[in-house]
Every structure is written in C-alpha cells, then in structure tokens.
Write a protein that holds these residues in place. Structure first.
Motif, PDB file in Angstrom:
ATOM      1  N   ASN A  34     -80.959   2.272   4.535  1.00  0.00           N
ATOM      2  CA  ASN A  34     -81.081   3.674   4.156  1.00  0.00           C
ATOM      3  C   ASN A  34     -79.925   4.503   4.701  1.00  0.00           C
ATOM      4  OD1 ASN A  34     -83.532   3.950   2.545  1.00  0.00           O
ATOM      5  ND2 ASN A  34     -84.637   3.313   4.362  1.00  0.00           N
ATOM      6  N   GLY A  38     -76.997   6.429   2.545  1.00  0.00           N
ATOM      7  CA  GLY A  38     -76.656   7.827   2.758  1.00  0.00           C
ATOM      8  C   GLY A  38     -75.167   8.009   2.960  1.00  0.00           C
ATOM      9  N   LYS A  84     -82.453  13.521  -7.622  1.00  0.00           N
ATOM     10  CA  LYS A  84     -82.582  14.117  -6.302  1.00  0.00           C
ATOM     11  C   LYS A  84     -81.908  13.208  -5.272  1.00  0.00           C
ATOM     12  CE  LYS A  84     -86.873  16.647  -7.246  1.00  0.00           C
ATOM     13  NZ  LYS A  84     -88.293  16.829  -6.865  1.00  0.00           N
ATOM     14  N   GLN A  86     -82.869  11.925  -2.491  1.00  0.00           N
ATOM     15  CA  GLN A  86     -83.658  10.781  -2.027  1.00  0.00           C
ATOM     16  C   GLN A  86     -83.623   9.648  -3.041  1.00  0.00           C
ATOM     17  OE1 GLN A  86     -87.793  11.471  -1.017  1.00  0.00           O
ATOM     18  NE2 GLN A  86     -88.231   9.285  -0.909  1.00  0.00           N
ATOM     19  N   ARG A  87     -83.717   9.994  -4.321  1.00  0.00           N
ATOM     20  CA  ARG A  87     -83.669   8.963  -5.357  1.00  0.00           C
ATOM     21  C   ARG A  87     -82.301   8.284  -5.361  1.00  0.00           C
ATOM     22  NH1 ARG A  87     -85.554   4.721  -7.507  1.00  0.00           N
ATOM     23  NH2 ARG A  87     -85.140   4.437  -9.737  1.00  0.00           N
ATOM     24  N   VAL A  89     -80.313   7.875  -2.780  1.00  0.00           N
ATOM     25  CA  VAL A  89     -80.282   6.971  -1.628  1.00  0.00           C
ATOM     26  C   VAL A  89     -81.025   5.682  -1.956  1.00  0.00           C
ATOM     27  CG1 VAL A  89     -81.151   6.640   0.729  1.00  0.00           C
ATOM     28  CG2 VAL A  89     -79.953   8.751   0.122  1.00  0.00           C
ATOM     29  N   GLU A  90     -82.172   5.813  -2.602  1.00  0.00           N
ATOM     30  CA  GLU A  90     -82.952   4.628  -2.961  1.00  0.00           C
ATOM     31  C   GLU A  90     -82.194   3.734  -3.943  1.00  0.00           C
ATOM     32  OE1 GLU A  90     -86.470   6.517  -4.406  1.00  0.00           O
ATOM     33  OE2 GLU A  90     -87.331   6.795  -2.405  1.00  0.00           O
ATOM     34  N   ALA A 206     -82.689  13.212   2.807  1.00  0.00           N
ATOM     35  CA  ALA A 206     -83.006  12.128   1.881  1.00  0.00           C
ATOM     36  C   ALA A 206     -83.164  10.801   2.606  1.00  0.00           C
ATOM     37  CB  ALA A 206     -81.905  12.008   0.824  1.00  0.00           C
ATOM     38  N   VAL A 207     -82.314  10.540   3.596  1.00  0.00           N
ATOM     39  CA  VAL A 207     -82.408   9.292   4.360  1.00  0.00           C
ATOM     40  C   VAL A 207     -83.719   9.251   5.139  1.00  0.00           C
ATOM     41  CG1 VAL A 207     -81.421   7.991   6.277  1.00  0.00           C
ATOM     42  CG2 VAL A 207     -79.934   8.896   4.502  1.00  0.00           C
ATOM     43  N   ALA A 209     -86.506  10.793   4.375  1.00  0.00           N
ATOM     44  CA  ALA A 209     -87.581  10.598   3.401  1.00  0.00           C
ATOM     45  C   ALA A 209     -87.629   9.157   2.908  1.00  0.00           C
ATOM     46  CB  ALA A 209     -87.389  11.553   2.221  1.00  0.00           C
ATOM     47  N   ALA A 210     -86.464   8.562   2.706  1.00  0.00           N
ATOM     48  CA  ALA A 210     -86.413   7.178   2.232  1.00  0.00           C
ATOM     49  C   ALA A 210     -86.954   6.221   3.289  1.00  0.00           C
ATOM     50  CB  ALA A 210     -84.983   6.811   1.857  1.00  0.00           C
ATOM     51  N   SER A 214     -90.125   3.882   2.736  1.00  0.00           N
ATOM     52  CA  SER A 214     -89.988   2.428   2.924  1.00  0.00           C
ATOM     53  C   SER A 214     -91.040   1.905   3.904  1.00  0.00           C
ATOM     54  CB  SER A 214     -88.583   2.091   3.457  1.00  0.00           C
ATOM     55  OG  SER A 214     -87.595   2.479   2.542  1.00  0.00           O
TER      56      SER A 214
END
Length: 226
Positions: A34, A38, A84, A86-87, A89-90, A206-207, A209-210, A214
């Motif tokens: 993650n 980022g 977004k 977060q998406r 990053v995923e 975002a990281v 949240a990821a 996870s």
C-alpha cells in the motif's frame, strides 16, 4: 561510496523497508504494498500525468504523453478512468513490490534470491549489493524523521507514507511518540506547495484507508497470518 542516487519515490521507500545489514524486510507485505502504491501515485502526480478533476474528488490522467520509465508507464495505464485516490492505490499495488524490486535489481542496488521457508514455502531473500545506497536514503530521511533537518518534497513524502502504514518506529530507531508527532505534522504538507500538499494529503489518506480495507478483508477471510 555508493553510486546510487534516488530516482523514484517507490525505490527510495522500498530501500527504507529493508534492513541494510541482513536484507530483512522490516514490515508486513500489506503495509509495504500500500505504501509503495502511494509512492507510485505521487510520482504520477508529480510527473504531471495525473491530476485531480475540477471538483477535487477524483484523479484522472490529464497528460497521456508516454513516460520514460516503463514501470511508471505501466502504472499510469492502470488509471484508465477517473477514480478516487484510494481506488488508485488499490489498482497500483498489484505486483508493485516485485516491480520496484526489479527496478532496484536492474540498477545493481540489490539482488533478489529465491529461497524457501522451512525448506517448503517459496520465499525471497534480498542481498544488498550497494549498502551505501540504503545508508544514503536512510540517513537523509532519518535526519528529518528525528528532527535534525527540515523536510523537502522528497523526504516529506517518504515520511508521510511511512507514517501512513505505521512504519516509522520499525524503520528508524528513536522515540516512537516523538517521531509520530513530527511525522503527523509533516504529513500535513505545510512545507510543500499547494499542488503537492493536496496530492500528498489525498495519497496519505488513501494509503491509510487501503491498509484498513486490506486488514478487514484478511480478517473476514480468516487469513490473519501469512
């Protein structure tokens, strides 16, 4: 003396996750993936290829000009529509660690050796060929993390990413509370320009949240150990 000079944020970040004496990785795979994703996203923003849409909610490709780095170009292709942070990053974390390691191996900084845990389970061992490379980036970022130097765009971003995955005290020796308090302030990006600050804050969130997502997914599937 090391011939290495930091090229990309993901490379520098990965070196911080490696123990320079024995090549041991200092964090779990979920956190590393993650954080590296980022770092890749920040590189794409800094390159001018990716930017926020007018409403500031989603990132999109704004300049399709091919990048010189095949690694970054492949990463850019994953931002195939506005999404977004977060998406993003995923999307970027798939195979990111292997890809960053391949970059470092290609630069002669380390060698990736395949091995087996307990003689059974496939694993990898990292042999540091250029210990000066690890020491160089560790000293530079460590001086900021410990309060001996002010952050710049690069060290500030790296500390923010380490802080997002709660890795500072695993990577650097020092008072955990003091380092985290300093990193929290650095993560706000007050040292950076508006564009960098906005991107940094979004990627940092975002990281985090990821990582949470996870961890929750791992718990839900009963895969708490690896």
């Amino acid at each position: 003396m090391s011939n290495y000079r930091g090229y990309m944020l993901p490379e520098d970040l990965m070196l911080l996750f490696i123990d320079e004496t024995d090549g041991r990785v200092l964090m779990d795979s979920t956190s590393i993936n993650n954080a590296l994703a980022g770092a890749v996203l920040l590189e794409l923003v800094n390159s001018g290829r990716v930017a926020f849409e007018a409403d500031g909610k989603k990132l999109a490709v704004v300049d399709p000009t091919p990048l010189r780095s095949e690694f970054l170009q492949e990463s850019l292709s994953r931002i195939d529509k506005p999404m977004k942070p977060q998406r993003a990053v995923e999307r970027l974390r798939t195979h990111v660690r292997d890809n960053v390691m391949a970059q470092l191996e290609g630069r002669g900084v380390l060698t990736v050796e395949k091995t087996r845990k307990l003689g059974i389970f496939p694993s990898k061992k990292y042999v540091i060929n250029d210990s000066g490379a690890v020491s160089e980036i560790r000293d530079r970022v460590g001086n900021v993390a410990l309060g001996y130097a002010a952050p710049d765009d690069r060290t500030g971003a790296l500390i923010s990413l380490l802080y997002a995955v709660k890795a500072l005290h695993k990577v650097f020796n020092g008072d955990k509370r003091e380092m985290n308090a300093r990193a929290k302030e650095i993560a706000r990006g007050n040292w950076a320009g508006d564009a960098v600050k906005k991107a940094l804050e979004a990627v940092h969130a975002a990281v985090i949240a990821a990582v949470v997502a996870s961890t929750a997914a791992t718990a839900a599937t009963g895969g708490g150990s690896s």
